[in-house]
Design a protein around this motif. Structure first.
Motif, PDB file in Angstrom:
ATOM      1  N   MET A  13     -10.541 -49.246 -24.021  1.00  0.00           N
ATOM      2  CA  MET A  13     -11.160 -48.175 -24.797  1.00  0.00           C
ATOM      3  C   MET A  13     -11.344 -48.579 -26.257  1.00  0.00           C
ATOM      4  SD  MET A  13     -11.900 -45.832 -22.667  1.00  0.00           S
ATOM      5  CE  MET A  13     -12.297 -44.473 -23.778  1.00  0.00           C
ATOM      6  N   GLN A  14     -10.389 -49.310 -26.818  1.00  0.00           N
ATOM      7  CA  GLN A  14     -10.519 -49.794 -28.189  1.00  0.00           C
ATOM      8  C   GLN A  14     -11.685 -50.770 -28.322  1.00  0.00           C
ATOM      9  OE1 GLN A  14      -8.696 -48.830 -31.033  1.00  0.00           O
ATOM     10  NE2 GLN A  14      -8.172 -47.212 -29.588  1.00  0.00           N
ATOM     11  N   LEU A  15     -11.848 -51.617 -27.335  1.00  0.00           N
ATOM     12  CA  LEU A  15     -12.976 -52.557 -27.352  1.00  0.00           C
ATOM     13  C   LEU A  15     -14.296 -51.808 -27.218  1.00  0.00           C
ATOM     14  CD1 LEU A  15     -11.460 -55.356 -25.084  1.00  0.00           C
ATOM     15  CD2 LEU A  15     -11.889 -55.490 -27.551  1.00  0.00           C
ATOM     16  N   ALA A  16     -14.302 -50.770 -26.397  1.00  0.00           N
ATOM     17  CA  ALA A  16     -15.518 -49.963 -26.267  1.00  0.00           C
ATOM     18  C   ALA A  16     -15.847 -49.287 -27.590  1.00  0.00           C
ATOM     19  CB  ALA A  16     -15.332 -48.927 -25.162  1.00  0.00           C
ATOM     20  N   TRP A  17     -14.819 -48.839 -28.305  1.00  0.00           N
ATOM     21  CA  TRP A  17     -15.030 -48.204 -29.610  1.00  0.00           C
ATOM     22  C   TRP A  17     -15.644 -49.187 -30.603  1.00  0.00           C
ATOM     23  CZ3 TRP A  17     -12.591 -49.452 -34.290  1.00  0.00           C
ATOM     24  CH2 TRP A  17     -12.861 -48.577 -35.352  1.00  0.00           C
ATOM     25  N   ALA A  74     -10.978 -57.504 -17.807  1.00  0.00           N
ATOM     26  CA  ALA A  74     -12.407 -57.476 -17.500  1.00  0.00           C
ATOM     27  C   ALA A  74     -12.695 -56.475 -16.386  1.00  0.00           C
ATOM     28  CB  ALA A  74     -12.881 -58.879 -17.095  1.00  0.00           C
ATOM     29  N   ALA A  75     -11.793 -56.424 -15.392  1.00  0.00           N
ATOM     30  CA  ALA A  75     -11.976 -55.468 -14.296  1.00  0.00           C
ATOM     31  C   ALA A  75     -11.851 -54.035 -14.808  1.00  0.00           C
ATOM     32  CB  ALA A  75     -10.945 -55.737 -13.200  1.00  0.00           C
ATOM     33  N   GLU A  76     -10.925 -53.794 -15.739  1.00  0.00           N
ATOM     34  CA  GLU A  76     -10.743 -52.456 -16.279  1.00  0.00           C
ATOM     35  C   GLU A  76     -11.957 -52.032 -17.098  1.00  0.00           C
ATOM     36  OE1 GLU A  76      -8.910 -48.791 -17.086  1.00  0.00           O
ATOM     37  OE2 GLU A  76      -8.663 -50.317 -15.536  1.00  0.00           O
ATOM     38  N   ILE A  77     -12.532 -52.970 -17.864  1.00  0.00           N
ATOM     39  CA  ILE A  77     -13.732 -52.667 -18.647  1.00  0.00           C
ATOM     40  C   ILE A  77     -14.886 -52.322 -17.712  1.00  0.00           C
ATOM     41  CG2 ILE A  77     -15.454 -53.641 -20.204  1.00  0.00           C
ATOM     42  CD1 ILE A  77     -13.186 -55.279 -21.469  1.00  0.00           C
ATOM     43  N   SER A  78     -15.019 -53.071 -16.600  1.00  0.00           N
ATOM     44  CA  SER A  78     -16.073 -52.789 -15.621  1.00  0.00           C
ATOM     45  C   SER A  78     -15.872 -51.409 -14.992  1.00  0.00           C
ATOM     46  CB  SER A  78     -16.081 -53.859 -14.523  1.00  0.00           C
ATOM     47  OG  SER A  78     -16.414 -55.122 -15.069  1.00  0.00           O
TER      48      SER A  78
END
Length: 318
Positions: A284-288, A302-306
């Motif tokens: 979520m921090q990376l998405a922000w 990577a799987a969680e981001i996907s």
């Protein structure tokens, strides 16, 4: 406060209240002899206050440069407490307050007696504000002062420390630096029982006792980098490493100290190291951030981001 100290403070107040006083006038005001006045004047001079004396008609005692400043007869602990408070204000992050605190520190240094000035200088040199931020965690001022003195004097300390899980124990430490990072104070020290470097939060210290046992300084890592790493990565069970395809100078200001560390990876990229209790928080921090990334480790990130991306793509407006 002794009678002599009270009289000295009264004398300093009198000297500041008007330009020139004769010896008999001061003696009358203080209820002492002119000989006692001369001794009190010498005491003020020994403390660093510029008391001038002139003979003849119109002569007498007067304060030299700085006589408009308020009288400060401070014990060493009092001066130290003021200096620490000003140093905290300097790192508060409140607009304008930092500059005012620095000016106040300069004025304080200019009027303190030499012995107290040296004490204050040594203590504040042991404190280091890395990154200012409002909303500091609460700590006892005595804790901060005791640790700063121990750093200055190079003596061991015993700390009643409470970990994040609530466990309390006495830690024997060699303190090296006290740092403020985004409003929270930390101690960087060598843990004698664990024989390794450690970072401790001051707001988790219940009691701090400085010893008289001096220690020989050990070769230390870069202290600021070590503390940042320990509070953003080492403090958590899960760690991650990500390459961000933007220059470090662009990304670093957007990463709070508690969220991760940034190191350059060439001119156009940087490496983010971060820690958390679960990978979702890191994702979520990376998405922000919203920047192009490459996951280095762990692959589960990577799987969680996907997974989050898939969920976001399925969100519909009601």
């Amino acid at each position: 406060m002794t009678d002599v100290t009270r009289r000295t403070l009264r004398l300093l107040n009198l000297l500041q209240s008007r330009t020139v006083w004769t010896g008999p006038e001061l003696a009358d005001e203080l209820g002492v002899t002119t000989r006692s006045v001369r001794r009190d004047v010498d005491r003020l001079r020994d403390m660093g206050y510029p008391v001038l004396a002139s003979n003849g008609h119109g002569g007498g005692y007067q304060l030299g440069a700085g006589r408009a400043l308020p009288p400060l007869l401070l014990e060493g602990d009092e001066a130290t407490a003021i200096a620490v408070a000003l140093r905290l204000a300097a790192g508060s992050g409140i607009d304008g307050l930092g500059e005012q605190a620095v000016r106040a520190l300069a004025k304080l240094d200019g009027i303190l007696p030499p012995s107290v000035r040296a004490e204050v200088s040594a203590i504040t040199d042991a404190l280091h504000v890395v990154d200012a931020h409002t909303g500091a965690g609460g700590i006892l001022s005595s804790t901060l002062v005791t640790l700063a003195r121990a750093v200055r004097d190079g003596v061991q300390v015993r700390v009643d420390y409470e970990r994040a899980d609530g466990h309390r124990a006495t830690r024997r430490l060699e303190p090296y630096r006290v740092l403020s990072i985004q409003g929270r104070w930390y101690l960087f020290a060598w843990d004698l029982d664990r024989e390794d470097w450690r970072t401790f939060r001051l707001d988790r210290m219940h009691e701090v006792r400085a010893s008289t046992f001096r220690f020989t300084a050990r070769p230390a890592p870069d202290i600021e980098s070590y503390v940042r790493e320990s509070i953003s990565v080492g403090a958590y069970p899960i760690g991650a490493r990500v390459r961000i395809l933007r220059p470090a100078s662009e990304v670093a200001p957007r990463i709070p100290a508690f969220a991760g560390t940034i190191t350059a990876d060439g001119e156009d990229a940087c490496i983010l190291r971060s820690g958390a209790r679960d990978l979702t928080w890191i994702a979520m921090q990376l998405a922000w951030l919203g920047l192009p990334i490459e996951v280095i480790e762990p692959p589960e990130l990577a799987a969680e981001i996907s997974r989050i991306g898939t969920w976001a793509g399925e969100v519909r407006q009601g």
